[in-house]
Design an enzyme around this catalytic site. Structure first.
Site, PDB file in Angstrom:
ATOM      1  N   GLU A 153       0.867  -1.175   0.000  1.00 37.26           N
ATOM      2  CA  GLU A 153       0.000   0.000   0.000  1.00 37.26           C
ATOM      3  C   GLU A 153       0.905   1.227   0.000  1.00 37.26           C
ATOM      4  O   GLU A 153       1.550   1.535   1.006  1.00 37.26           O
ATOM      5  CB  GLU A 153      -0.910  -0.004   1.227  1.00 37.26           C
ATOM      6  CG  GLU A 153      -1.905  -1.155   1.257  1.00 37.26           C
ATOM      7  CD  GLU A 153      -2.964  -1.070   0.172  1.00 37.26           C
ATOM      8  OE1 GLU A 153      -3.124   0.030  -0.413  1.00 37.26           O
ATOM      9  OE2 GLU A 153      -3.623  -2.075  -0.100  1.00 37.26           O
TER      10      GLU A 153
ATOM     11  N   CYS B 284      -2.041   9.389   2.514  1.00 37.03           N
ATOM     12  CA  CYS B 284      -1.775   8.833   1.185  1.00 37.03           C
ATOM     13  C   CYS B 284      -2.902   9.167   0.221  1.00 37.03           C
ATOM     14  O   CYS B 284      -2.712   9.207  -0.993  1.00 37.03           O
ATOM     15  CB  CYS B 284      -1.552   7.331   1.262  1.00 37.03           C
ATOM     16  SG  CYS B 284      -2.917   6.421   2.016  1.00 37.03           S
TER      17      CYS B 284
END
Length: 520
Positions: free
Chosen positions: A237, A271
């Site tokens: 991720e 993010c």
């Protein structure tokens, strides 16, 4: 004589005050962590899901009891305001446990699968077998949620876990360690290793059975390379450069409020932060004016009345400064905020929320992950241009589309090359544990959350079962006399219109041949 393991001093990024002194996990202890983990796996993996869920429930209730204490620790360690620690770090983790409690038994139990007609008389199933020891390496921006959610999903699947929290926010790592111990998890089932990059590299080299990494693209590629050499499966991720597209028919005030929060929550260290805004030219000036007004009204600090906290990692300030300087040197206009030279530097890491206009894709601020409280705003003239600009990125984690025209919004959403899209909202897909989470392009490999988030930590085992009463099968030896029958069987079955009478006749003939004994 100098100590082999020096004390690790921890300072709050928002106040500059020393908040702890910790010991790192010695590198030489890592093999023992894996030995304990694999020993614990033998019993943990055999527990019924219901028993493993009892441990998770105890953990959840303990977290609820200690919620304020946890929020305080996360706030001190990261510099984020306390409400963001509660809403974006703690709540999603507790909600993840609730989701697991509700869905794990069904998601991880034996699943019945369809059996093709050609294999008539058999039953097919899928079982989910735990992989073994899972290594979870987590980041500093949401140090609680982004560590706990994969840990919890791995544990419920019957795996044991070694967690390496970020060395940037070590107090959160210690808090998680304490929570699992207080909740009474068996020894070796979940272990924490506290330290820096050398520790992470050493943990990876010990050949875990699965690696779940959340962090930068650069580090993710290094871990992916190491894992590939050992054929260790991974979920990566990674970063994002998320675009927000605002059409002229959007609820403009809502869009501005969404951009404001999407860009500056956690001081832009998300993010899935809104890092680029594309606004239809007909409303561009109005949008920019309102955005500037609301940005200057934000309060920055450490109190419950403040909106934006500090940065967490000092090295990240240098990246943000570099991106800002590059943009300003190439003609960008600073609509709010201050130039890096004027930032208050010292023992705290605050950057004022910054709006930029007159930017283009030649600038770092538009194509590299900034991970800070900076928002560039760009006008566009057509739907096609907006989609092209949004997709002009090496990243593809999240995106958002703002329009009151539902058909248009969904049409644009389908064209965006990102792992998730929100319509008239930002960031929220990560909070829905029923949805998969992950990115496209350089934003990562794999998905988690939901049923998939539990199953990625398991081997999918295919099982087919026959009652075992027949002595032979039509495709077994001997082959004599079977070819023309199989040819006719397949032609009648797979033709434009299946001839069931001839199919059945050929099948019965094959059964008959299979029962006959071959003449010597």
């Amino acid at each position: 004589m100098e100590e082999l393991h020096k004390k690790w001093e921890v300072y709050s990024p928002a106040t500059g005050k020393k908040i702890a002194e910790l010991d790192e996990t010695p590198l030489e202890s890592i093999p023992q962590l894996y030995i304990k983990s694999r020993q614990a796996f033998l019993n943990w993996s055999k527990l019924p899901i219901a028993e493993r869920l009892n441990y998770l429930k105890r953990l959840r209730l303990l977290m609820v009891e200690k919620m304020d204490e946890l929020a305080e620790t996360i706030s001190k360690d990261t510099g984020k305001v306390k409400i963001e620690a509660l809403v974006a770090d703690i709540m999603p983790t507790i909600d993840a446990i609730k989701h697991i409690e509700k869905h794990a038994a069904k998601a991880l139990s034996r699943q019945k699968a369809s059996t093709p007609l050609m294999l008539i008389g058999k039953k097919s199933y899928i079982e989910y077998m735990p992989r073994g020891t899972v290594l979870v390496i987590s980041p500093w921006n949401y140090p609680f949620q982004l560590a706990m959610v994969p840990i919890l999903n791995a544990l419920i699947g019957g795996n044991t876990v070694i967690s390496k929290p970020s060395e940037v926010t070590p107090l959160v790592g210690i808090s998680m360690d304490d929570l699992f111990q207080e909740a009474g998890f068996p020894e070796g089932v979940i272990q924490f290793a506290h330290g820096g990059k050398e520790l992470g590299a050493a943990l990876t080299e010990q050949k875990p059975d699965y690696i779940f990494f959340t962090g930068s693209v650069r580090t993710g590629k290094i871990i992916g390379e190491v894992a590939a050499k050992q054929l260790i499966p991974t979920t990566l991720e990674l970063g994002g450069k998320d675009p927000m597209i605002v059409f002229g028919d959007a609820n403009l005030e809502r869009a501005v409020n969404g951009a404001l929060w999407g860009a500056f929550t956690n001081s832009g260290q998300v993010c899935m932060s809104v890092e680029r805004v594309y606004v239809e030219r007909t409303v561009y000036k109005e949008f920019l004016s309102l955005l500037k007004e609301k940005t200057t009204a934000l309060r920055q600090g450490t109190q419950l009345t403040d909106d934006v906290g500090s940065m967490t990692f000092p090295a990240q300030l240098d990246i943000v400064a570099d991106h800002l300087d590059d943009a300003l040197n190439k003609g960008a206009i600073m609509e709010s905020g201050s130039i890096p030279h004027d930032w208050k530097k010292g023992s705290t890491y605050f950057i004022p929320p910054t709006i930029l206009s007159n930017v283009d894709h030649s600038m770092k601020i538009m194509n590299e992950e900034t991970f800070g409280p900076v928002l560039p705003v760009v006008p566009f003239d057509s739907e096609e241009e907006a989609v092209r600009l949004a997709n002009d990125s090496q990243y593809g984690l999240n995106s958002s589309v703002w329009s009151m025209d539902e058909e248009k919004a969904n049409r644009v959403a389908r064209q965006l090359v990102t792992g998730a899209v929100t319509i008239n909202d930002v960031l929220i897909t990560v909070a829905n544990h029923g949805l998969p989470f992950g990115g496209a392009k350089q934003s990562g490999i794999g998905r988690y959350h939901g049923e998939q988030g539990m199953r990625i930590f398991c081997h999918e085992k295919a099982i087919m079962q026959d009652k075992g009463k027949k002595n032979s099968e039509i495709q077994w030896y001997p082959y004599e006399g079977k070819y023309p029958r199989f040819l006719s069987l397949f032609q009648h079955y797979f033709s434009a219109k299946t001839n069931w009478i001839k199919f059945g006749r050929e099948y019965m003939e094959l059964l008959k041949i299979s029962k006959e004994k071959r003449k010597k």
